[in-house]
Enzyme design. Sequence first.
Site, PDB file in Angstrom:
ATOM      1  N   GLU A  75       0.745  -1.239  -0.050  1.00 45.77           N
ATOM      2  CA  GLU A  75       0.310   0.110   0.111  1.00 45.77           C
ATOM      3  C   GLU A  75       0.800   1.212   0.073  1.00 45.77           C
ATOM      4  O   GLU A  75       0.416   2.396  -0.427  1.00 45.77           O
ATOM      5  CB  GLU A  75      -0.945  -0.142   1.243  1.00 45.77           C
ATOM      6  CG  GLU A  75      -2.130  -0.948   0.958  1.00 45.77           C
ATOM      7  CD  GLU A  75      -1.679  -2.631   1.755  1.00 45.77           C
ATOM      8  OE1 GLU A  75      -0.406  -2.653   2.015  1.00 45.77           O
ATOM      9  OE2 GLU A  75      -2.634  -3.268   1.662  1.00 45.77           O
TER      10      GLU A  75
ATOM     11  N   PHE B  41     -11.737  -7.917  13.685  1.00 44.38           N
ATOM     12  CA  PHE B  41     -10.381  -8.332  12.805  1.00 44.38           C
ATOM     13  C   PHE B  41     -10.089  -7.275  11.892  1.00 44.38           C
ATOM     14  O   PHE B  41     -11.239  -6.846  11.086  1.00 44.38           O
ATOM     15  CB  PHE B  41     -10.976  -9.807  11.954  1.00 44.38           C
ATOM     16  CG  PHE B  41      -9.848 -10.170  11.172  1.00 44.38           C
ATOM     17  CD1 PHE B  41      -8.536 -10.617  11.388  1.00 44.38           C
ATOM     18  CD2 PHE B  41      -9.971 -10.421   9.676  1.00 44.38           C
ATOM     19  CE1 PHE B  41      -7.352 -10.963  10.506  1.00 44.38           C
ATOM     20  CE2 PHE B  41      -8.959 -10.569   8.976  1.00 44.38           C
ATOM     21  CZ  PHE B  41      -7.768 -10.957   9.346  1.00 44.38           C
ATOM     22  N   GLN B  42      -9.021  -6.994  11.603  1.00 47.99           N
ATOM     23  CA  GLN B  42      -8.467  -5.854  10.844  1.00 47.99           C
ATOM     24  C   GLN B  42      -9.284  -4.504  10.760  1.00 47.99           C
ATOM     25  O   GLN B  42      -9.403  -3.864  10.022  1.00 47.99           O
ATOM     26  CB  GLN B  42      -8.380  -6.389   9.204  1.00 47.99           C
ATOM     27  CG  GLN B  42      -7.620  -7.511   9.007  1.00 47.99           C
ATOM     28  CD  GLN B  42      -7.469  -7.713   7.636  1.00 47.99           C
ATOM     29  OE1 GLN B  42      -8.386  -7.546   6.795  1.00 47.99           O
ATOM     30  NE2 GLN B  42      -6.558  -8.213   6.977  1.00 47.99           N
TER      31      GLN B  42
ATOM     32  N   LYS C 175     -17.628  -1.164   5.573  1.00 46.95           N
ATOM     33  CA  LYS C 175     -18.137  -2.457   4.580  1.00 46.95           C
ATOM     34  C   LYS C 175     -19.762  -2.328   4.249  1.00 46.95           C
ATOM     35  O   LYS C 175     -20.033  -2.593   3.374  1.00 46.95           O
ATOM     36  CB  LYS C 175     -17.622  -3.823   4.912  1.00 46.95           C
ATOM     37  CG  LYS C 175     -17.565  -4.742   3.832  1.00 46.95           C
ATOM     38  CD  LYS C 175     -17.064  -5.940   4.106  1.00 46.95           C
ATOM     39  CE  LYS C 175     -17.142  -7.130   3.150  1.00 46.95           C
ATOM     40  NZ  LYS C 175     -16.305  -8.437   3.635  1.00 46.95           N
TER      41      LYS C 175
ATOM     42  N   MET D 216      23.859   9.194   3.218  1.00 49.17           N
ATOM     43  CA  MET D 216      23.515  10.693   3.995  1.00 49.17           C
ATOM     44  C   MET D 216      23.802  10.480   5.393  1.00 49.17           C
ATOM     45  O   MET D 216      24.537  11.317   6.296  1.00 49.17           O
ATOM     46  CB  MET D 216      22.287  11.045   3.780  1.00 49.17           C
ATOM     47  CG  MET D 216      21.888  12.594   4.400  1.00 49.17           C
ATOM     48  SD  MET D 216      23.353  13.902   3.648  1.00 49.17           S
ATOM     49  CE  MET D 216      22.424  14.461   2.348  1.00 49.17           C
TER      50      MET D 216
END
Length: 573
Positions: A62, A124-125, A174, A483
């Site tokens: 993502e 969940f999630q 959802k 760096m």
Amino acid sequence: MPVKEKTQTGQSHQEFTGSEILLRCLIEEGVEVVFGYPGGAVLPIYDSLYHGALKHLLARHEQGAIHAADGYARATGKAGVVIATSGPGATNLVTGIANAQMDSIPLVCITGNVAQHLIGTDAFQEADITGITMPITKHSYLVTDVKDLPRVVKESFYIATSGRPGPVLIDIPKDVSNARAAYRYPDRVHIRGYQPKTDPHPLQVNRLHQAIREAEKPLILAGGGVVTSGAEKELIAFAEKAHIPVTTTLMGLGGFPGQHPLWLGMPGMHGTYAANNALLECDLLIGIGARFDDRVTMGRLDKFATGAKIVHIDIDPAEIGKNVDTYIPLVGDVKQSLSAALDTVPRAHSDIWVERVQTWFREKPFTFRDSDEVLKPQWVIRHLYESTGGDAVVTTDVGQHQMWVAQYFPFARPRSFITSGGLGTMGFGFPAALGAQLAHPDATVISVTGDGGFQMTSQELAVASLANIPVKVAVINNQCLGMVRQWQEVFYKKRYSEVDLADSPDFVKLAESYGVKAWKAENKEEAARVWSEALSHPGPAVVDFRVAPEENVYPMVAPGSGLDEMIMGEEDE
Ligand SMILES: Cc1ncc(C[n+]2csc(CCOP(=O)(O)OP(=O)(O)O)c2C)c(N)n1
């Protein structure tokens, strides 16, 4: 599938699911491509995408998806769109959202969430993504009623792209994407309390003119706001008419042509001698779409433009006076403000000053000790510039190579330099290049990246390969986190701690395993030859430039020092 329903009055109208409505809204907004990654909470949304009405690119993480959307947005000025599922999908967007917020990039980030009856149950999630991202979004919505979706999407695009742009999050449970409603896309937006002011106050414009009339050592500090508002022509006209030299911040590079005689290069920590000395000595400093951040001021305001009256032109009133005391505040869109000021802007009495700063710029260029034995990173960047005639969109990652691009690739056009300025996000550059290339299929798009940063999002090679996105990746491979190594050398007595990347994978084999053509270069002759092959290759390509590991970025102003304490490069010692 839409279904026909009878209303109370007996009229029949079509109803759509929330996810179908979302898709229609995105198409209505003119969205050309979305980047994303599916999961349970966005199954309905991905089901709507099934028929291919909207182009979707499946990233491999993502974070890759959101940086690609961000690169698309930076290359076009339009909002980039990303979709992720709930929980880990949403939290994987967090860095990308913060990155866009810091650089004022318009994004619409769509996340799924668990059904509303599960919210707050540690389902969940489940993650409270609106809560998590509250401080790093311009605005966020948790949609609780499918009927709100069209308005929410319309407002989101408006908020993301208007005023000072930024990322907007739409979190859709959802049950909302499954629920049904009639669809009508609003044609107007009205948000109480959000009316960005774009036209400058005429009184302040007059004061600006007066300040220019009185100035002998005026200087323009142009930032990313010039690029955002598309004000490059107005800036050139303004600087020429008023006869004022221009320094462009990292985010402003390309907003004023790097070939213009009034240009002094970039200021700040790794800026030019000319720009930094001009900042120290100017008597009028006109900040235009720049936020005076600490990489420019070094946080030492006691040593920053102390003899100057500061004018600040910015669309965001919150920026005025945030970092520096402002003598003339000019709140407005940069393009509109410069247009309003242009007609009657006087010519400053700046001839002697302009000649002086131009001499500094000529006589103190960036320098490095070139070599025929080893490949110098600065040479590689200069070669990228020369081999393309500068006609390319260049993205960078974060680190030394980023600064060398800023130093050795003079950008002529806005939106041709794409970099993570505010957040300094490693892993940004390569996926951002994919987004930029999708926006400009015919352009030469180069992703200049470090061997460290490339490994943070190199999985997106899969996208480049499968979608045949012809980005040219130039890995400036110094076999270390350059760096950080530089800071450990300079400030920690060469106690190199956890910066060795000598055991990195073979980038040629890595790229080839994704079906991407790749080359390695260890000296100038090889570098020139394989780079030319990569440029003429029709698909994506990776070139692993094996450069000298001990090279440092100079000049440098140490943290805590003022702009008067520049450490110059080796050649100048
Ligand atoms: C996500 C993230 N983690 C850590 C850092 C801190 N950091 C800044 S530059 C740098 C080194 C980058 O190394 P590399 O990608 O090889 O580029 P180089 O400096 O060598 O050009 C690191 C670790 C960062 N900017 N971003």
